[in-house]
Write a protein that holds these residues in place. Sequence first.
Motif, PDB file in Angstrom:
ATOM      1  N   THR A  95      35.159  49.387  47.958  1.00  0.00           N
ATOM      2  CA  THR A  95      35.600  48.023  47.677  1.00  0.00           C
ATOM      3  C   THR A  95      34.734  47.005  48.410  1.00  0.00           C
ATOM      4  N   GLY A  99      32.078  44.388  46.615  1.00  0.00           N
ATOM      5  CA  GLY A  99      32.145  42.950  46.854  1.00  0.00           C
ATOM      6  C   GLY A  99      30.848  42.413  47.413  1.00  0.00           C
ATOM      7  N   ILE A 151      36.908  46.655  39.948  1.00  0.00           N
ATOM      8  CA  ILE A 151      36.609  45.779  41.083  1.00  0.00           C
ATOM      9  C   ILE A 151      35.254  45.099  40.884  1.00  0.00           C
ATOM     10  N   GLU A 319      35.387  38.173  50.458  1.00  0.00           N
ATOM     11  CA  GLU A 319      36.080  37.973  49.184  1.00  0.00           C
ATOM     12  C   GLU A 319      37.010  39.139  48.843  1.00  0.00           C
ATOM     13  N   VAL A 320      36.657  40.342  49.288  1.00  0.00           N
ATOM     14  CA  VAL A 320      37.462  41.516  48.908  1.00  0.00           C
ATOM     15  C   VAL A 320      38.252  42.078  50.082  1.00  0.00           C
ATOM     16  N   GLY A 323      41.879  42.991  49.228  1.00  0.00           N
ATOM     17  CA  GLY A 323      41.910  44.157  48.347  1.00  0.00           C
ATOM     18  C   GLY A 323      41.623  45.453  49.078  1.00  0.00           C
ATOM     19  N   ALA A 324      40.659  45.418  49.998  1.00  0.00           N
ATOM     20  CA  ALA A 324      40.330  46.620  50.771  1.00  0.00           C
ATOM     21  C   ALA A 324      41.490  47.023  51.672  1.00  0.00           C
ATOM     22  N   TYR A 425      42.787  50.379  43.965  1.00  0.00           N
ATOM     23  CA  TYR A 425      41.754  49.606  43.288  1.00  0.00           C
ATOM     24  C   TYR A 425      42.375  48.560  42.365  1.00  0.00           C
ATOM     25  N   ALA A 428      43.355  45.730  44.479  1.00  0.00           N
ATOM     26  CA  ALA A 428      42.118  45.082  44.928  1.00  0.00           C
ATOM     27  C   ALA A 428      41.558  44.184  43.831  1.00  0.00           C
ATOM     28  N   THR A 429      41.618  44.651  42.585  1.00  0.00           N
ATOM     29  CA  THR A 429      41.127  43.856  41.456  1.00  0.00           C
ATOM     30  C   THR A 429      41.960  42.593  41.279  1.00  0.00           C
ATOM     31  N   ILE A 432      40.939  40.142  43.975  1.00  0.00           N
ATOM     32  CA  ILE A 432      39.672  39.479  43.657  1.00  0.00           C
ATOM     33  C   ILE A 432      39.877  38.426  42.581  1.00  0.00           C
ATOM     34  N   SER A 433      40.770  38.713  41.625  1.00  0.00           N
ATOM     35  CA  SER A 433      41.052  37.784  40.526  1.00  0.00           C
ATOM     36  C   SER A 433      42.004  36.669  40.929  1.00  0.00           C
TER      37      SER A 433
END
Length: 468
Positions: A95, A99, A151, A319-320, A323-324, A425, A428-429, A432-433
Amino acid sequence: MGVPAYQTEELTKNQKRKKEFPHIYVILAVMIVVMALATYIIPSGEYERVESPDGREMIDPDSYQRIEQSPVGLLTVLSAVPQGMTEAAPIIFFTFVAGGVFAVLRKAMVIELGVRLLGHMFRNRPALIIPVLMFVFSGIACFIGTPELSIVYVPVILPLMLSFGYDRMTAAAIALCGPIAGFTSALTNPFTVGISQMISGVPLYSGMGYRTVIFFVITAVAAVYVLKYAEHVRAHPETSLTGKEEAGPAPAFSAGKRVKWAGAAALACFMGLIGCVIYFRWDMVAMAGYFLALGIIPAVIAGMNSKEIAESFNEGFKEVLVGAMVCGIARAVAVVMTEGQIMDTIVYGLSHVVSQFPSYLTVAAMLFTQMLFNFFVPSGSGQALIMMPIMAPLADIVGITRQTAILAFHIGDGFSNIVFPTSGYFMATLAISRIPWNKWLTFILPLFCLWMAAAVVFLMIAHAAGWS
């Protein structure tokens, strides 16, 4: 008398807090606590572990026995998160790398180049880009079994979707629904079909013809569903689930020769990734290492210096970050179940429930049982090693072909990966979104129901035909 301004402001803040959905960290923390409490109620038990045909560990389905109760304590609950981080290290690192790499590619203008080319290709019929991208992403996942690439896709397609008048939900749906349709149909997915067929003694990657039909049907259903939503949002922006977001006027852009060569190199590296995953059966650690090269090589070609590359990686890591973190915290749920030794008891109970149904209903029961189990073990390969030694002999007992039982397994595992918050994941997606899980559920549940209805039909047909 009117209400004082400060009180009105406080009331507004309180109402807003009441409407807010709990943070994903809070949701996962509640799940961890619930599982910890369950270790005091659910009896502890275990299966014996034996070596699978490919040398990996799996369970002996006839060896379950009760053992001394071992409820988890406060220290175990608290340490479950760092333990989960440790166990989920490959996907967490992947992840971060994904990113970082795409932040580098954005800085090198490679992403901008790709977006502009796609925008130019579909400028007169933008609706076509949605099914095209979804079938491409689905095709990649059905062969290499990596829906985690969702991702990677979001940062690439989000600017494009906004420029066409769509929203962030559309971009996330393309990036998640396409890959999960391919992962579920699993033509040569090594993580689900490959392991399951080896464990069950079924010829490797056999039954591909029927799975190809499944691939086209469920991907087409998803593409139509997403396209219908996207076009409605484009016509009526106020109906967007993620709110109206202006793409802004496109700045002047002219790609020089170095950027074009960098774009070609990035595309070649990505195609090489697909080939290597298929041929060498790469795991996520190897993929993450390759991704580093995928980011650095095009950046050097584009003319970026070492400091620019390093700083771009740092921006991508930021940015991630959420999510991570979610990946590791989600894994902590399974850690608590394992430490409390209730995982095998749950598997044992599920297998006995499934065996009570007539054979024509057992296939559907297998599907929903596997879907439920995916909440606790969001890993296709992990579930295969746990469940298929049980499901394969169970299929023999109730008169179902092992090929059909495998189909029930990988469909049950597949669709729910973009519904359950324990899927690392997936969350995480969404992070990010910038899409809350509850809003995603509002969007995805109708499609999920359509998918599950189609899955039941496919399983009934396979069972009636004695598919093997």
